[in-house]
Design a protein around this motif. Structure first.
Motif, PDB file in Angstrom:
ATOM      1  N   GLU A 338       0.824  -1.210   0.000  1.00 27.17           N
ATOM      2  CA  GLU A 338       0.000   0.000   0.000  1.00 27.17           C
ATOM      3  C   GLU A 338       0.861   1.265   0.000  1.00 27.17           C
ATOM      4  OE1 GLU A 338      -3.610   2.030   2.639  1.00 27.17           O
ATOM      5  OE2 GLU A 338      -3.040  -0.055   2.982  1.00 27.17           O
ATOM      6  N   SER A 339       2.075   1.148   0.515  1.00 17.72           N
ATOM      7  CA  SER A 339       2.981   2.290   0.591  1.00 17.72           C
ATOM      8  C   SER A 339       3.860   2.434  -0.646  1.00 17.72           C
ATOM      9  CB  SER A 339       3.877   2.174   1.833  1.00 17.72           C
ATOM     10  OG  SER A 339       3.091   2.109   3.004  1.00 17.72           O
ATOM     11  N   GLY A 340       3.642   1.576  -1.648  1.00 17.16           N
ATOM     12  CA  GLY A 340       4.379   1.712  -2.904  1.00 17.16           C
ATOM     13  C   GLY A 340       5.638   0.881  -2.994  1.00 17.16           C
ATOM     14  N   PHE A 341       5.917   0.026  -2.002  1.00 15.81           N
ATOM     15  CA  PHE A 341       7.093  -0.851  -2.066  1.00 15.81           C
ATOM     16  C   PHE A 341       6.749  -2.103  -2.863  1.00 15.81           C
ATOM     17  CE2 PHE A 341       7.971   1.849   1.534  1.00 15.81           C
ATOM     18  CZ  PHE A 341       9.336   2.082   1.425  1.00 15.81           C
ATOM     19  N   ASN A 342       7.729  -2.593  -3.614  1.00 19.03           N
ATOM     20  CA  ASN A 342       7.481  -3.739  -4.489  1.00 19.03           C
ATOM     21  C   ASN A 342       7.476  -5.076  -3.764  1.00 19.03           C
ATOM     22  OD1 ASN A 342       7.197  -2.347  -6.988  1.00 19.03           O
ATOM     23  ND2 ASN A 342       9.410  -2.000  -7.008  1.00 19.03           N
ATOM     24  N   SER A 343       8.044  -5.111  -2.551  1.00 19.14           N
ATOM     25  CA  SER A 343       8.057  -6.366  -1.801  1.00 19.14           C
ATOM     26  C   SER A 343       8.141  -6.083  -0.306  1.00 19.14           C
ATOM     27  CB  SER A 343       9.252  -7.239  -2.219  1.00 19.14           C
ATOM     28  OG  SER A 343      10.454  -6.749  -1.659  1.00 19.14           O
ATOM     29  N   PRO A 344       7.545  -6.941   0.528  1.00 19.16           N
ATOM     30  CA  PRO A 344       7.629  -6.780   1.982  1.00 19.16           C
ATOM     31  C   PRO A 344       9.064  -6.860   2.490  1.00 19.16           C
ATOM     32  CG  PRO A 344       5.826  -8.245   1.402  1.00 19.16           C
ATOM     33  CD  PRO A 344       6.600  -8.017   0.153  1.00 19.16           C
ATOM     34  N   ALA A 345       9.883  -7.699   1.842  1.00 18.93           N
ATOM     35  CA  ALA A 345      11.276  -7.850   2.283  1.00 18.93           C
ATOM     36  C   ALA A 345      12.048  -6.548   2.098  1.00 18.93           C
ATOM     37  CB  ALA A 345      11.945  -8.981   1.504  1.00 18.93           C
ATOM     38  N   TYR A 346      11.878  -5.906   0.938  1.00 12.98           N
ATOM     39  CA  TYR A 346      12.562  -4.639   0.692  1.00 12.98           C
ATOM     40  C   TYR A 346      12.027  -3.551   1.627  1.00 12.98           C
ATOM     41  CZ  TYR A 346      14.291  -0.502  -1.731  1.00 12.98           C
ATOM     42  OH  TYR A 346      14.902   0.698  -2.024  1.00 12.98           O
ATOM     43  N   PHE A 347      10.732  -3.573   1.866  1.00 14.78           N
ATOM     44  CA  PHE A 347      10.136  -2.626   2.804  1.00 14.78           C
ATOM     45  C   PHE A 347      10.754  -2.773   4.192  1.00 14.78           C
ATOM     46  CE2 PHE A 347       6.776  -2.255   6.145  1.00 14.78           C
ATOM     47  CZ  PHE A 347       6.748  -0.872   6.204  1.00 14.78           C
ATOM     48  N   SER A 348      10.872  -4.002   4.673  1.00 18.33           N
ATOM     49  CA  SER A 348      11.436  -4.242   6.003  1.00 18.33           C
ATOM     50  C   SER A 348      12.888  -3.780   6.071  1.00 18.33           C
ATOM     51  CB  SER A 348      11.342  -5.729   6.368  1.00 18.33           C
ATOM     52  OG  SER A 348       9.993  -6.118   6.513  1.00 18.33           O
ATOM     53  N   LYS A 349      13.640  -4.007   4.998  1.00 13.03           N
ATOM     54  CA  LYS A 349      15.037  -3.587   4.939  1.00 13.03           C
ATOM     55  C   LYS A 349      15.138  -2.062   5.036  1.00 13.03           C
ATOM     56  CE  LYS A 349      19.056  -3.714   1.794  1.00 13.03           C
ATOM     57  NZ  LYS A 349      19.103  -2.276   1.513  1.00 13.03           N
ATOM     58  N   CYS A 350      14.329  -1.366   4.249  1.00 11.98           N
ATOM     59  CA  CYS A 350      14.339   0.104   4.263  1.00 11.98           C
ATOM     60  C   CYS A 350      13.867   0.640   5.610  1.00 11.98           C
ATOM     61  CB  CYS A 350      13.449   0.647   3.148  1.00 11.98           C
ATOM     62  SG  CYS A 350      14.035   0.292   1.481  1.00 11.98           S
ATOM     63  N   PHE A 351      12.871   0.011   6.181  1.00 12.82           N
ATOM     64  CA  PHE A 351      12.322   0.428   7.473  1.00 12.82           C
ATOM     65  C   PHE A 351      13.398   0.321   8.548  1.00 12.82           C
ATOM     66  CE2 PHE A 351       9.861   0.220  11.343  1.00 12.82           C
ATOM     67  CZ  PHE A 351       8.727   0.988  11.099  1.00 12.82           C
ATOM     68  N   PHE A 352      14.140  -0.781   8.531  1.00 12.09           N
ATOM     69  CA  PHE A 352      15.198  -0.988   9.531  1.00 12.09           C
ATOM     70  C   PHE A 352      16.308   0.047   9.364  1.00 12.09           C
ATOM     71  CE2 PHE A 352      19.148  -2.836  11.083  1.00 12.09           C
ATOM     72  CZ  PHE A 352      18.774  -3.243  12.367  1.00 12.09           C
ATOM     73  N   GLU A 353      16.679   0.328   8.132  1.00  9.91           N
ATOM     74  CA  GLU A 353      17.735   1.321   7.873  1.00  9.91           C
ATOM     75  C   GLU A 353      17.327   2.703   8.357  1.00  9.91           C
ATOM     76  OE1 GLU A 353      18.323   1.039   3.687  1.00  9.91           O
ATOM     77  OE2 GLU A 353      19.636  -0.728   3.821  1.00  9.91           O
ATOM     78  N   LYS A 354      16.030   3.015   8.251  1.00 15.41           N
ATOM     79  CA  LYS A 354      15.538   4.327   8.653  1.00 15.41           C
ATOM     80  C   LYS A 354      15.341   4.435  10.160  1.00 15.41           C
ATOM     81  CE  LYS A 354      13.455   8.359   8.502  1.00 15.41           C
ATOM     82  NZ  LYS A 354      14.249   9.594   8.352  1.00 15.41           N
ATOM     83  N   TYR A 355      14.695   3.440  10.762  1.00 14.51           N
ATOM     84  CA  TYR A 355      14.280   3.550  12.160  1.00 14.51           C
ATOM     85  C   TYR A 355      15.078   2.682  13.124  1.00 14.51           C
ATOM     86  CZ  TYR A 355      10.328   5.876   9.971  1.00 14.51           C
ATOM     87  OH  TYR A 355       9.549   6.720   9.224  1.00 14.51           O
ATOM     88  N   GLY A 356      15.977   1.812  12.584  1.00 18.16           N
ATOM     89  CA  GLY A 356      16.792   0.984  13.464  1.00 18.16           C
ATOM     90  C   GLY A 356      16.037  -0.141  14.123  1.00 18.16           C
ATOM     91  N   VAL A 357      14.883  -0.480  13.591  1.00 17.97           N
ATOM     92  CA  VAL A 357      14.060  -1.555  14.140  1.00 17.97           C
ATOM     93  C   VAL A 357      13.227  -2.130  13.003  1.00 17.97           C
ATOM     94  CG1 VAL A 357      12.170   0.016  14.757  1.00 17.97           C
ATOM     95  CG2 VAL A 357      12.423  -2.149  15.987  1.00 17.97           C
TER      96      VAL A 357
END
Length: 368
Positions: A338-357
């Protein structure tokens, strides 16, 4: 009955006394239209007046004004009286005006709007650390706002929306909150301590649907998008330096957004808020749709946000995804797509890089 606020743009020759006379004439016939005038604000310097009226509908207000003096309101919006009081400090006539025959109220409804956000830092904290930090920070903010006559309109764990009558109070309050922030945050992980404060200004009724919507929108965007920690609009700076003749804004402490930058910011955010969730959205159509070359857009974004177009798009999506997670609008995979990411795995990777969790860990800490 619903409560409305209207705006009258008045000619320069019309003064507070004339507005008071028109208000008295309204009160004489208001019963004919099922209306009840609660109070009004008059600003001679900005040539505006605002009426707070209990009425069955907008048409009744228009008809009442037309019957008495033919002054149609330029805009009318429905309001919540508690929100009006939070912004403007009253929903009835000032005490000093109640005992006077004509009831002249030369009281501007113009306000300085402060938005405070600490989300980038708070979202990294464990639940128990979050609670301790928030209480300390909240107490510190409350103490400062009380000293500088700031009125909290809305707040949660991550943000505050505050109204000031005085530009000087607003600027000094922002500087004090920023100064005290380092003393209430934990000693560990100091690089993640983030506090953003923005100051804008405006009037309560424009052609928007909500009270102070125009001022709140640009101020929130300044707070969320710009790279500086303390930023003010060009109008706030001009008013501050007008009130304080021998003092200028320190550029090292406060960034002033130029009118052209404010225009670009609104153009940028109006566009991206429409398109951010589409996976096909990329830098090429980003620059083209905004009417800039890739290099022009890059320079403008770097100057305003400190981020490249690609980074800006990704972080905007992450910010919206974080909000969706917090509001439990779906599971992690659903929110990723829904947020425009092509895969949940890539989303989780980006989320961790941004928020550290990881998103799953964030949910465990702050929601479950």
């Amino acid at each position: 009955m619903p409560i409305y606020m209207d705006r009258h743009d008045i000619p320069k020759e019309i003064k507070a006394e004339h507005v008071a006379q028109m208000h008295q004439e309204d009160l004489k016939v208001e019963h004919l239209y099922g209306c009840k005038g609660m109070t009004y604000w008059c600003d001679e310097n900005r040539n505006t007046a605002f009426c707070l009226i209990e009425a069955p509908n907008k048409k009744a207000i228009q008809d009442m004004h037309d019957h008495v003096h033919g002054e149609y309101p330029h805009d009318i919006i429905e309001v919540d009286k508690n929100i009006v009081e939070s912004f403007l400090g009253r929903i009835e006539d000032p005490e000093k005006a109640k005992d006077t025959k004509l009831n002249i109220i030369n009281d501007p409804a113009f306000r300085v709007i402060m938005v405070i956000e600490t989300s980038n830092y708070l979202n990294r904290l464990e639940g128990n650390q979050f609670s301790v930090f928030y209480q300390k920070f909240h107490n510190s903010v409350l103490k400062t706002l009380k000293k500088f006559n700031g009125r909290i309109v809305k707040n949660n764990n991550n943000s505050y929306l505050v109204s000031f009558k005085s530009v000087t109070d607003a600027v000094l309050s922002a500087l004090k909150i920023q100064y005290k922030f380092k003393y209430v945050t934990p000693k560990f992980d100091t690089e993640s301590r983030k506090l953003k404060i923005a100051l804008g200004s405006g009037i309560p009724v424009t052609n928007k649907n909500n009270l102070f919507e125009e001022a709140i929108t640009i101020t929130t965007r300044m707070c969320e998008v710009t790279k500086e920690q303390l930023i003010i609009s060009s109008e706030v700076r001009a008013l501050y330096e007008s009130e304080n003749r021998n003092i200028t804004i320190d550029k090292k402490l406060i960034r002033t957004l130029k009118p052209s930058e404010e225009k670009f910011l609104n153009h940028l955010m109006d566009y991206i808020e429409e398109i951010w969730h589409k996976p096909s959205f990329n830098v090429t159509n980003f620059s083209k749709d905004l009417g800039y070359s890739k290099s022009q857009l890059y320079r403008k974004l770097i100057n305003l946000t400190g981020k490249s177009p690609n980074s800006f798009i990704k972080e905007f999506r992450l910010h919206r995804a974080l909000d969706l997670l917090h509001k439990q609008k779906g599971n992690i995979s659903e929110i990723a797509y829904e947020s425009g990411f092509n895969s949940p795995a890539y989303f989780s990777k980006c989320f961790f890089e941004k928020y550290g969790v990881l998103p799953s860990r964030y949910i465990q800490q702050h929601i479950i």
